[in-house]
Design a protein around this motif. Sequence first.
Motif, PDB file in Angstrom:
ATOM      1  N   PRO A 147      79.780-114.530 -10.420  1.00  0.00           N
ATOM      2  CA  PRO A 147      79.288-113.997 -11.706  1.00  0.00           C
ATOM      3  C   PRO A 147      78.226-114.870 -12.377  1.00  0.00           C
ATOM      4  CG  PRO A 147      81.656-113.735 -11.580  1.00  0.00           C
ATOM      5  CD  PRO A 147      81.268-114.572 -10.392  1.00  0.00           C
ATOM      6  N   THR A 148      78.356-116.189 -12.249  1.00  0.00           N
ATOM      7  CA  THR A 148      77.348-117.076 -12.855  1.00  0.00           C
ATOM      8  C   THR A 148      75.969-116.829 -12.245  1.00  0.00           C
ATOM      9  OG1 THR A 148      78.983-118.750 -13.397  1.00  0.00           O
ATOM     10  CG2 THR A 148      76.725-119.535 -13.167  1.00  0.00           C
ATOM     11  N   SER A 149      75.941-116.323 -11.042  1.00  0.00           N
ATOM     12  CA  SER A 149      74.637-116.132 -10.390  1.00  0.00           C
ATOM     13  C   SER A 149      73.832-114.993 -11.011  1.00  0.00           C
ATOM     14  CB  SER A 149      74.810-115.953  -8.877  1.00  0.00           C
ATOM     15  OG  SER A 149      75.267-114.662  -8.535  1.00  0.00           O
ATOM     16  N   TYR A 200      73.867-114.845  -5.886  1.00  0.00           N
ATOM     17  CA  TYR A 200      74.520-115.889  -5.078  1.00  0.00           C
ATOM     18  C   TYR A 200      74.441-115.521  -3.591  1.00  0.00           C
ATOM     19  CZ  TYR A 200      78.413-118.350  -2.795  1.00  0.00           C
ATOM     20  OH  TYR A 200      79.187-119.085  -1.926  1.00  0.00           O
ATOM     21  N   GLY A 201      74.797-114.284  -3.273  1.00  0.00           N
ATOM     22  CA  GLY A 201      74.774-113.837  -1.874  1.00  0.00           C
ATOM     23  C   GLY A 201      73.371-113.905  -1.295  1.00  0.00           C
ATOM     24  N   VAL A 202      72.387-113.552  -2.108  1.00  0.00           N
ATOM     25  CA  VAL A 202      70.988-113.584  -1.656  1.00  0.00           C
ATOM     26  C   VAL A 202      70.556-115.034  -1.398  1.00  0.00           C
ATOM     27  CG1 VAL A 202      68.600-113.071  -2.319  1.00  0.00           C
ATOM     28  CG2 VAL A 202      70.414-111.427  -2.833  1.00  0.00           C
ATOM     29  N   ALA A 203      70.936-115.926  -2.307  1.00  0.00           N
ATOM     30  CA  ALA A 203      70.584-117.347  -2.141  1.00  0.00           C
ATOM     31  C   ALA A 203      71.241-117.910  -0.880  1.00  0.00           C
ATOM     32  CB  ALA A 203      71.038-118.141  -3.369  1.00  0.00           C
ATOM     33  N   GLN A 263      72.551-117.001 -14.200  1.00  0.00           N
ATOM     34  CA  GLN A 263      71.583-118.065 -13.915  1.00  0.00           C
ATOM     35  C   GLN A 263      71.037-117.895 -12.495  1.00  0.00           C
ATOM     36  OE1 GLN A 263      73.431-121.918 -14.802  1.00  0.00           O
ATOM     37  NE2 GLN A 263      74.592-120.967 -16.422  1.00  0.00           N
ATOM     38  N   PRO A 264      70.311-116.794 -12.260  1.00  0.00           N
ATOM     39  CA  PRO A 264      69.873-116.509 -10.890  1.00  0.00           C
ATOM     40  C   PRO A 264      68.856-117.520 -10.359  1.00  0.00           C
ATOM     41  CG  PRO A 264      68.926-114.925 -12.442  1.00  0.00           C
ATOM     42  CD  PRO A 264      69.926-115.734 -13.209  1.00  0.00           C
ATOM     43  N   THR A 300      71.423-123.435  -4.419  1.00  0.00           N
ATOM     44  CA  THR A 300      72.157-122.840  -3.303  1.00  0.00           C
ATOM     45  C   THR A 300      71.240-122.457  -2.149  1.00  0.00           C
ATOM     46  OG1 THR A 300      73.773-122.091  -4.929  1.00  0.00           O
ATOM     47  CG2 THR A 300      73.839-120.977  -2.813  1.00  0.00           C
ATOM     48  N   ALA A 301      69.972-122.126  -2.489  1.00  0.00           N
ATOM     49  CA  ALA A 301      69.010-121.768  -1.429  1.00  0.00           C
ATOM     50  C   ALA A 301      68.066-122.945  -1.150  1.00  0.00           C
ATOM     51  CB  ALA A 301      68.224-120.526  -1.845  1.00  0.00           C
ATOM     52  N   LEU A 302      67.206-123.264  -2.104  1.00  0.00           N
ATOM     53  CA  LEU A 302      66.197-124.306  -1.841  1.00  0.00           C
ATOM     54  C   LEU A 302      66.807-125.688  -1.625  1.00  0.00           C
ATOM     55  CD1 LEU A 302      63.206-123.358  -4.164  1.00  0.00           C
ATOM     56  CD2 LEU A 302      63.339-123.260  -1.671  1.00  0.00           C
TER      57      LEU A 302
END
Length: 332
Positions: free
Chosen positions: A85-87, A147-150, A90-91, A98-100
Amino acid sequence: MKTALITGITGQDGSYLAEQLLKKDYVVYGIVRRSSSSNFERIKHIQDDVNLIQGDLLDQNSLIEAIEKSNPDEVYNLGAQSFVPTSWNQPVLTGEFTALGVTRLLEAIRLVNKKIRFYQASTSEMFGKVKEVPQNEQTLFYPRSPYGVAKLYAHWITVNYRESYDLFCCSGILFNHESPRRGLEFVTKKVSDSVARIKMELSNELRIGNLDAKRDWGYAGDYVEAMWLMLQQDEPEDYVIATGETHSVRELVEIAFKHVGLEWEDYVVVDPKFVRPAEVDILLGDSTRAREKLKWQPRIKFEELVKMMVDYDIERYKVPTYSSKNYDIPIL
Ligand code: NAP
Ligand code: G4F
Protein backbone atom coordinates in the motif's frame (compact mmCIF):
# COMPACT_ATOMS: atom_id res chain seq x y z
CA MET A 1 35.32 -18.97 6.17
CA LYS A 2 33.00 -17.06 3.80
CA THR A 3 31.86 -13.45 4.12
CA ALA A 4 28.35 -12.19 3.32
CA LEU A 5 26.97 -8.68 3.04
CA ILE A 6 23.24 -8.23 3.63
CA THR A 7 21.16 -5.17 2.76
CA GLY A 8 17.97 -5.01 4.82
CA ILE A 9 19.57 -6.82 7.77
CA THR A 10 17.24 -5.00 10.19
CA GLY A 11 14.18 -6.40 8.39
CA GLN A 12 12.35 -9.69 8.95
CA ASP A 13 14.30 -11.75 6.39
CA GLY A 14 17.62 -10.02 7.03
CA SER A 15 17.50 -10.98 10.70
CA TYR A 16 16.77 -14.67 9.99
CA LEU A 17 19.35 -14.83 7.20
CA ALA A 18 22.05 -13.25 9.39
CA GLU A 19 21.29 -15.79 12.13
CA GLN A 20 21.53 -18.72 9.74
CA LEU A 21 24.75 -17.48 8.11
CA LEU A 22 26.38 -17.01 11.52
CA LYS A 23 25.47 -20.62 12.32
CA LYS A 24 27.26 -21.61 9.10
CA ASP A 25 30.36 -19.74 10.33
CA TYR A 26 30.08 -16.83 7.91
CA VAL A 27 31.49 -13.43 8.70
CA VAL A 28 28.34 -11.32 8.38
CA TYR A 29 28.16 -7.66 7.41
CA GLY A 30 24.94 -5.68 7.18
CA ILE A 31 24.15 -2.35 5.59
CA VAL A 32 22.01 -0.13 7.81
CA ARG A 33 20.69 3.31 7.01
CA ARG A 34 21.09 6.19 9.38
CA SER A 35 18.09 6.85 11.61
CA SER A 36 17.55 9.22 14.51
CA SER A 37 16.27 6.31 16.61
CA SER A 38 17.52 2.74 16.71
CA ASN A 39 15.59 0.09 14.76
CA PHE A 40 17.73 -2.93 15.63
CA GLU A 41 14.90 -4.75 17.43
CA ARG A 42 15.11 -7.84 15.19
CA ILE A 43 18.90 -8.18 15.38
CA LYS A 44 19.44 -7.15 19.01
CA HIS A 45 20.29 -10.74 19.97
CA ILE A 46 23.07 -10.99 17.34
CA GLN A 47 24.18 -7.38 17.25
CA ASP A 48 27.60 -8.19 18.69
CA ASP A 49 28.21 -10.96 16.16
CA VAL A 50 27.51 -8.99 12.97
CA ASN A 51 29.35 -6.01 11.50
CA LEU A 52 27.13 -3.08 10.63
CA ILE A 53 28.07 -0.56 7.96
CA GLN A 54 26.16 2.64 7.37
CA GLY A 55 24.85 2.88 3.82
CA ASP A 56 21.74 3.42 1.76
CA LEU A 57 20.35 1.93 -1.43
CA LEU A 58 19.78 5.54 -2.54
CA ASP A 59 23.47 6.36 -2.31
CA GLN A 60 25.86 4.87 -4.87
CA ASN A 61 29.11 5.71 -3.07
CA SER A 62 27.98 4.21 0.22
CA LEU A 63 27.31 0.91 -1.56
CA ILE A 64 30.72 0.87 -3.25
CA GLU A 65 32.36 1.61 0.09
CA ALA A 66 30.36 -1.08 1.87
CA ILE A 67 31.49 -3.68 -0.66
CA GLU A 68 35.10 -2.53 -0.49
CA LYS A 69 35.07 -2.59 3.29
CA SER A 70 33.39 -5.99 3.72
CA ASN A 71 35.00 -7.74 0.73
CA PRO A 72 32.14 -10.27 0.55
CA ASP A 73 31.86 -13.58 -1.29
CA GLU A 74 28.08 -13.19 -1.35
CA VAL A 75 25.74 -10.18 -1.35
CA TYR A 76 22.08 -10.61 -0.39
CA ASN A 77 19.93 -7.67 -1.44
CA LEU A 78 16.94 -7.73 0.91
CA GLY A 79 16.60 -3.98 1.41
CA ALA A 80 13.46 -2.44 -0.10
CA GLN A 81 10.33 -0.43 0.58
CA SER A 82 8.39 -3.66 0.95
CA PHE A 83 4.84 -2.67 1.97
CA VAL A 84 2.52 -2.74 -1.06
CA PRO A 85 0.00 0.00 0.00
CA THR A 86 2.82 2.47 0.71
CA SER A 87 3.89 2.09 -2.90
CA TRP A 88 0.74 3.89 -4.08
CA ASN A 89 1.47 6.58 -1.55
CA GLN A 90 5.16 6.95 -2.42
CA PRO A 91 5.60 5.44 -5.89
CA VAL A 92 8.71 7.43 -6.79
CA LEU A 93 10.54 6.63 -3.57
CA THR A 94 9.53 2.97 -3.90
CA GLY A 95 11.08 2.95 -7.38
CA GLU A 96 14.26 4.58 -6.09
CA PHE A 97 14.80 2.01 -3.28
CA THR A 98 13.27 -1.09 -4.73
CA ALA A 99 14.14 -0.76 -8.43
CA LEU A 100 17.08 1.60 -8.98
CA GLY A 101 18.68 0.59 -5.67
CA VAL A 102 19.34 -2.81 -7.23
CA THR A 103 21.13 -1.28 -10.22
CA ARG A 104 23.26 0.78 -7.84
CA LEU A 105 24.23 -2.35 -5.94
CA LEU A 106 24.95 -4.35 -9.10
CA GLU A 107 27.09 -1.49 -10.41
CA ALA A 108 29.03 -1.46 -7.15
CA ILE A 109 29.66 -5.22 -7.47
CA ARG A 110 30.70 -4.86 -11.12
CA LEU A 111 33.13 -2.13 -10.17
CA VAL A 112 34.69 -3.71 -7.06
CA ASN A 113 34.67 -7.48 -7.66
CA LYS A 114 32.84 -9.38 -10.41
CA LYS A 115 33.32 -12.70 -8.60
CA ILE A 116 30.81 -11.76 -5.86
CA ARG A 117 27.66 -13.90 -5.91
CA PHE A 118 24.45 -11.82 -5.77
CA TYR A 119 20.96 -12.66 -4.47
CA GLN A 120 18.00 -10.44 -5.39
CA ALA A 121 14.80 -10.56 -3.33
CA SER A 122 12.20 -10.89 -6.08
CA THR A 123 8.57 -11.47 -5.28
CA SER A 124 5.36 -13.25 -6.24
CA GLU A 125 3.80 -9.75 -6.42
CA MET A 126 5.33 -9.66 -9.93
CA PHE A 127 2.71 -12.25 -11.00
CA GLY A 128 -0.04 -9.86 -9.84
CA LYS A 129 -3.10 -10.44 -12.03
CA VAL A 130 -2.02 -14.01 -12.49
CA LYS A 131 -1.82 -15.55 -15.92
CA GLU A 132 -1.94 -19.12 -14.63
CA VAL A 133 -2.39 -21.04 -11.37
CA PRO A 134 -0.03 -22.17 -9.93
CA GLN A 135 2.78 -19.76 -10.84
CA ASN A 136 6.27 -21.01 -11.70
CA GLU A 137 9.47 -19.50 -13.18
CA GLN A 138 7.93 -19.47 -16.68
CA THR A 139 4.67 -17.72 -15.73
CA LEU A 140 4.19 -14.31 -17.35
CA PHE A 141 4.38 -11.30 -15.05
CA TYR A 142 1.54 -8.76 -14.59
CA PRO A 143 2.30 -6.56 -11.55
CA ARG A 144 -0.60 -4.73 -9.88
CA SER A 145 1.12 -2.08 -7.73
CA PRO A 146 4.00 0.39 -8.02
CA TYR A 147 5.83 -2.02 -5.67
CA GLY A 148 5.27 -4.93 -8.06
CA VAL A 149 6.39 -2.81 -11.01
CA ALA A 150 9.55 -1.72 -9.18
CA LYS A 151 10.34 -5.33 -8.25
CA LEU A 152 9.86 -6.39 -11.86
CA TYR A 153 12.47 -3.84 -12.95
CA ALA A 154 14.77 -5.16 -10.20
CA HIS A 155 14.20 -8.72 -11.35
CA TRP A 156 15.05 -7.99 -14.98
CA ILE A 157 18.10 -5.84 -14.19
CA THR A 158 19.41 -8.81 -12.17
CA VAL A 159 18.85 -11.14 -15.13
CA ASN A 160 20.42 -8.54 -17.41
CA TYR A 161 23.61 -8.18 -15.35
CA ARG A 162 23.94 -11.98 -15.32
CA GLU A 163 23.66 -12.07 -19.10
CA SER A 164 25.63 -8.87 -19.88
CA TYR A 165 28.55 -9.20 -17.48
CA ASP A 166 28.52 -12.88 -16.60
CA LEU A 167 27.90 -12.06 -12.93
CA PHE A 168 26.64 -14.84 -10.64
CA CYS A 169 23.19 -13.32 -9.99
CA CYS A 170 20.11 -15.18 -8.75
CA SER A 171 16.59 -13.94 -8.23
CA GLY A 172 14.50 -15.73 -5.65
CA ILE A 173 10.83 -15.26 -6.54
CA LEU A 174 9.57 -15.67 -3.00
CA PHE A 175 5.90 -15.98 -2.13
CA ASN A 176 4.64 -14.37 1.09
CA HIS A 177 6.56 -15.48 4.15
CA GLU A 178 5.80 -14.51 7.69
CA SER A 179 7.02 -14.91 11.26
CA PRO A 180 6.70 -13.35 14.70
CA ARG A 181 9.19 -10.75 13.38
CA ARG A 182 6.90 -9.63 10.53
CA GLY A 183 6.21 -5.88 10.31
CA LEU A 184 3.00 -4.87 12.07
CA GLU A 185 1.31 -3.51 8.94
CA PHE A 186 1.30 -6.83 7.02
CA VAL A 187 -1.93 -8.78 7.27
CA THR A 188 -0.69 -11.86 9.17
CA LYS A 189 0.99 -9.80 11.88
CA LYS A 190 -1.87 -7.33 11.99
CA VAL A 191 -4.21 -10.25 12.67
CA SER A 192 -1.98 -12.04 15.23
CA ASP A 193 -1.31 -8.77 17.04
CA SER A 194 -5.00 -7.79 17.11
CA VAL A 195 -6.12 -11.24 18.26
CA ALA A 196 -3.59 -11.05 21.11
CA ARG A 197 -4.77 -7.57 22.12
CA ILE A 198 -8.42 -8.62 21.97
CA LYS A 199 -7.68 -11.73 24.05
CA MET A 200 -5.82 -9.60 26.60
CA GLU A 201 -8.78 -7.16 26.66
CA LEU A 202 -6.66 -4.30 25.30
CA SER A 203 -8.88 -3.92 22.23
CA ASN A 204 -12.25 -5.09 20.95
CA GLU A 205 -12.12 -5.02 17.15
CA LEU A 206 -9.99 -5.75 14.11
CA ARG A 207 -10.52 -3.51 11.09
CA ILE A 208 -9.44 -5.19 7.90
CA GLY A 209 -9.70 -5.03 4.09
CA ASN A 210 -10.30 -7.77 1.52
CA LEU A 211 -11.12 -11.07 3.24
CA ASP A 212 -11.24 -12.98 -0.06
CA ALA A 213 -7.63 -12.38 -1.16
CA LYS A 214 -5.61 -15.59 -1.22
CA ARG A 215 -1.91 -15.99 -0.56
CA ASP A 216 0.64 -18.80 -0.47
CA TRP A 217 2.00 -18.12 3.03
CA GLY A 218 5.17 -19.77 4.35
CA TYR A 219 7.58 -19.28 7.25
CA ALA A 220 10.43 -16.77 6.81
CA GLY A 221 12.96 -19.02 8.59
CA ASP A 222 12.43 -21.68 5.91
CA TYR A 223 12.67 -19.19 3.04
CA VAL A 224 16.04 -17.62 3.94
CA GLU A 225 17.59 -21.09 3.72
CA ALA A 226 16.52 -21.16 0.05
CA MET A 227 18.31 -17.82 -0.57
CA TRP A 228 21.57 -19.32 0.65
CA LEU A 229 21.11 -22.54 -1.32
CA MET A 230 20.67 -20.56 -4.57
CA LEU A 231 24.11 -19.00 -4.16
CA GLN A 232 25.78 -22.39 -3.50
CA GLN A 233 24.88 -23.87 -6.91
CA ASP A 234 27.27 -24.28 -9.86
CA GLU A 235 25.15 -22.07 -12.13
CA PRO A 236 23.09 -18.96 -11.30
CA GLU A 237 19.35 -19.37 -11.87
CA ASP A 238 16.03 -17.93 -10.71
CA TYR A 239 13.77 -19.95 -8.42
CA VAL A 240 10.18 -19.80 -7.19
CA ILE A 241 10.00 -20.41 -3.43
CA ALA A 242 6.52 -21.29 -2.12
CA THR A 243 4.59 -23.82 -0.06
CA GLY A 244 2.20 -24.88 -2.85
CA GLU A 245 -0.87 -24.13 -0.67
CA THR A 246 -3.09 -21.08 -0.84
CA HIS A 247 -5.36 -19.70 1.90
CA SER A 248 -7.68 -16.71 2.12
CA VAL A 249 -7.41 -13.82 4.56
CA ARG A 250 -10.75 -15.10 5.93
CA GLU A 251 -9.16 -18.47 6.76
CA LEU A 252 -6.24 -16.66 8.41
CA VAL A 253 -8.62 -14.71 10.63
CA GLU A 254 -10.70 -17.79 11.46
CA ILE A 255 -7.68 -19.84 12.56
CA ALA A 256 -6.17 -17.01 14.60
CA PHE A 257 -9.35 -16.23 16.58
CA LYS A 258 -10.25 -19.91 17.03
CA HIS A 259 -6.79 -20.55 18.49
CA VAL A 260 -7.61 -18.31 21.46
CA GLY A 261 -11.20 -19.55 21.77
CA LEU A 262 -12.94 -16.55 20.14
CA GLU A 263 -15.42 -16.21 17.22
CA TRP A 264 -13.92 -13.98 14.53
CA GLU A 265 -17.31 -12.62 13.40
CA ASP A 266 -17.72 -10.96 16.81
CA TYR A 267 -14.66 -8.75 16.30
CA VAL A 268 -13.77 -8.33 12.60
CA VAL A 269 -15.00 -5.22 10.76
CA VAL A 270 -14.39 -4.83 7.03
CA ASP A 271 -13.12 -1.31 6.43
CA PRO A 272 -12.89 -0.02 2.82
CA LYS A 273 -9.86 2.03 3.91
CA PHE A 274 -7.79 -1.17 3.71
CA VAL A 275 -9.00 -2.22 0.25
CA ARG A 276 -6.34 -1.63 -2.42
CA PRO A 277 -6.78 0.29 -5.70
CA ALA A 278 -5.73 -2.87 -7.58
CA GLU A 279 -5.66 -6.23 -5.83
CA VAL A 280 -3.69 -9.42 -6.35
CA ASP A 281 -6.53 -11.91 -5.92
CA ILE A 282 -4.69 -15.21 -5.68
CA LEU A 283 -1.11 -16.38 -5.38
CA LEU A 284 -0.12 -20.04 -5.43
CA GLY A 285 3.45 -21.06 -6.14
CA ASP A 286 4.92 -24.09 -7.85
CA SER A 287 8.43 -24.50 -6.42
CA THR A 288 9.26 -27.78 -8.20
CA ARG A 289 12.56 -26.38 -9.52
CA ALA A 290 13.76 -25.43 -6.03
CA ARG A 291 12.61 -28.74 -4.56
CA GLU A 292 14.44 -30.73 -7.23
CA LYS A 293 17.62 -28.69 -7.73
CA LEU A 294 18.13 -27.10 -4.33
CA LYS A 295 16.56 -29.99 -2.37
CA TRP A 296 14.64 -27.25 -0.56
CA GLN A 297 11.29 -27.72 1.10
CA PRO A 298 9.24 -25.71 3.58
CA ARG A 299 8.93 -27.17 7.07
CA ILE A 300 6.22 -25.05 8.71
CA LYS A 301 2.62 -25.28 7.52
CA PHE A 302 0.11 -22.44 7.43
CA GLU A 303 -1.92 -23.31 10.54
CA GLU A 304 1.21 -23.84 12.66
CA LEU A 305 2.58 -20.51 11.43
CA VAL A 306 -0.57 -18.60 12.39
CA LYS A 307 -0.66 -20.20 15.85
CA MET A 308 3.06 -19.48 16.37
CA MET A 309 2.48 -15.79 15.59
CA VAL A 310 -0.56 -15.48 17.85
CA ASP A 311 1.22 -17.24 20.75
CA TYR A 312 4.22 -14.96 20.35
CA ASP A 313 2.06 -11.81 20.46
CA ILE A 314 0.13 -13.01 23.49
CA GLU A 315 3.40 -13.53 25.38
CA ARG A 316 4.53 -10.08 24.21
CA TYR A 317 1.46 -8.41 25.69
CA LYS A 318 1.93 -10.22 28.98
CA VAL A 319 5.03 -8.08 29.58
CA PRO A 320 3.78 -5.32 31.91
CA THR A 321 5.17 -2.39 29.85
CA TYR A 322 2.34 -2.94 27.36
CA SER A 323 -1.01 -1.39 28.15
CA SER A 324 -3.93 -0.21 26.06
CA LYS A 325 -2.15 3.14 25.69
CA ASN A 326 1.27 1.74 24.95
CA TYR A 327 1.48 -0.37 21.82
CA ASP A 328 2.68 0.24 18.27
CA ILE A 329 0.02 1.26 15.79
CA PRO A 330 0.57 0.32 12.15
CA ILE A 331 0.95 3.44 10.00
CA LEU A 332 -0.59 3.13 6.55
P1 NAP B 1 11.17 -5.70 5.66
O1 NAP B 1 10.97 -6.38 6.97
O2 NAP B 1 10.28 -4.58 5.27
O3 NAP B 1 12.70 -5.17 5.63
C1 NAP B 1 13.14 -4.30 4.66
C2 NAP B 1 14.56 -3.91 4.97
O4 NAP B 1 15.01 -2.99 3.96
C3 NAP B 1 14.74 -3.17 6.31
O5 NAP B 1 15.93 -3.63 6.91
C4 NAP B 1 14.90 -1.73 5.87
O6 NAP B 1 15.66 -0.95 6.77
C5 NAP B 1 15.68 -1.91 4.59
N1 NAP B 1 15.65 -0.73 3.72
C6 NAP B 1 14.57 -0.05 3.29
N2 NAP B 1 14.95 0.98 2.53
C7 NAP B 1 16.31 0.96 2.49
C8 NAP B 1 17.30 1.79 1.89
N3 NAP B 1 16.96 2.86 1.18
N4 NAP B 1 18.59 1.47 2.05
C9 NAP B 1 18.95 0.39 2.80
N5 NAP B 1 18.06 -0.42 3.39
C10 NAP B 1 16.76 -0.14 3.24
O7 NAP B 1 11.12 -6.76 4.46
P2 NAP B 1 11.23 -8.36 4.50
O8 NAP B 1 9.87 -8.92 4.70
O9 NAP B 1 12.34 -8.74 5.38
O10 NAP B 1 11.60 -8.65 2.99
C11 NAP B 1 12.96 -8.67 2.55
C12 NAP B 1 13.00 -8.46 1.05
O11 NAP B 1 12.28 -9.49 0.40
C13 NAP B 1 12.37 -7.16 0.58
O12 NAP B 1 13.10 -6.72 -0.55
C14 NAP B 1 10.97 -7.56 0.14
O13 NAP B 1 10.47 -6.68 -0.82
C15 NAP B 1 11.25 -8.94 -0.41
N6 NAP B 1 10.15 -9.91 -0.36
C16 NAP B 1 9.51 -10.14 0.82
C17 NAP B 1 8.52 -11.11 0.88
C18 NAP B 1 7.80 -11.42 2.17
O14 NAP B 1 6.74 -12.04 2.12
N7 NAP B 1 8.36 -11.04 3.32
C19 NAP B 1 8.19 -11.84 -0.28
C20 NAP B 1 8.89 -11.60 -1.44
C21 NAP B 1 9.89 -10.65 -1.48
P3 NAP B 1 14.98 -0.12 7.98
O15 NAP B 1 14.97 -1.09 9.13
O16 NAP B 1 15.94 1.00 8.15
O17 NAP B 1 13.62 0.30 7.54
O1 G4F C 1 0.21 -8.94 4.13
P1 G4F C 1 0.06 -8.09 2.93
O2 G4F C 1 0.14 -6.62 3.12
O3 G4F C 1 1.10 -8.65 1.88
P2 G4F C 1 1.23 -8.52 0.28
O4 G4F C 1 0.56 -7.32 -0.24
O5 G4F C 1 0.82 -9.83 -0.30
O6 G4F C 1 2.80 -8.29 0.11
C1 G4F C 1 3.75 -9.06 0.85
O7 G4F C 1 4.08 -10.23 0.13
C2 G4F C 1 4.74 -9.98 -1.13
C3 G4F C 1 4.99 -11.35 -1.77
O8 G4F C 1 3.86 -11.73 -2.52
C4 G4F C 1 6.01 -9.21 -0.87
F1 G4F C 1 6.68 -9.00 -2.03
C5 G4F C 1 5.70 -7.89 -0.20
O9 G4F C 1 6.92 -7.21 0.10
C6 G4F C 1 4.96 -8.17 1.10
O10 G4F C 1 5.85 -8.82 1.98
O11 G4F C 1 -1.38 -8.38 2.24
C7 G4F C 1 -1.79 -9.69 1.90
C8 G4F C 1 -3.25 -9.67 1.45
C9 G4F C 1 -3.56 -8.62 0.37
O12 G4F C 1 -4.36 -9.20 -0.61
C10 G4F C 1 -4.35 -7.56 1.10
O13 G4F C 1 -5.30 -6.86 0.28
O14 G4F C 1 -4.06 -9.33 2.56
C11 G4F C 1 -5.05 -8.42 2.13
N1 G4F C 1 -5.53 -7.63 3.29
C12 G4F C 1 -6.81 -7.61 3.72
N2 G4F C 1 -6.92 -6.74 4.75
C13 G4F C 1 -4.80 -6.81 4.03
C14 G4F C 1 -5.67 -6.25 4.97
N3 G4F C 1 -3.47 -6.51 4.01
C15 G4F C 1 -3.01 -5.63 4.94
N4 G4F C 1 -1.69 -5.34 4.95
N5 G4F C 1 -3.84 -5.05 5.88
C16 G4F C 1 -5.19 -5.32 5.92
O15 G4F C 1 -5.93 -4.80 6.75
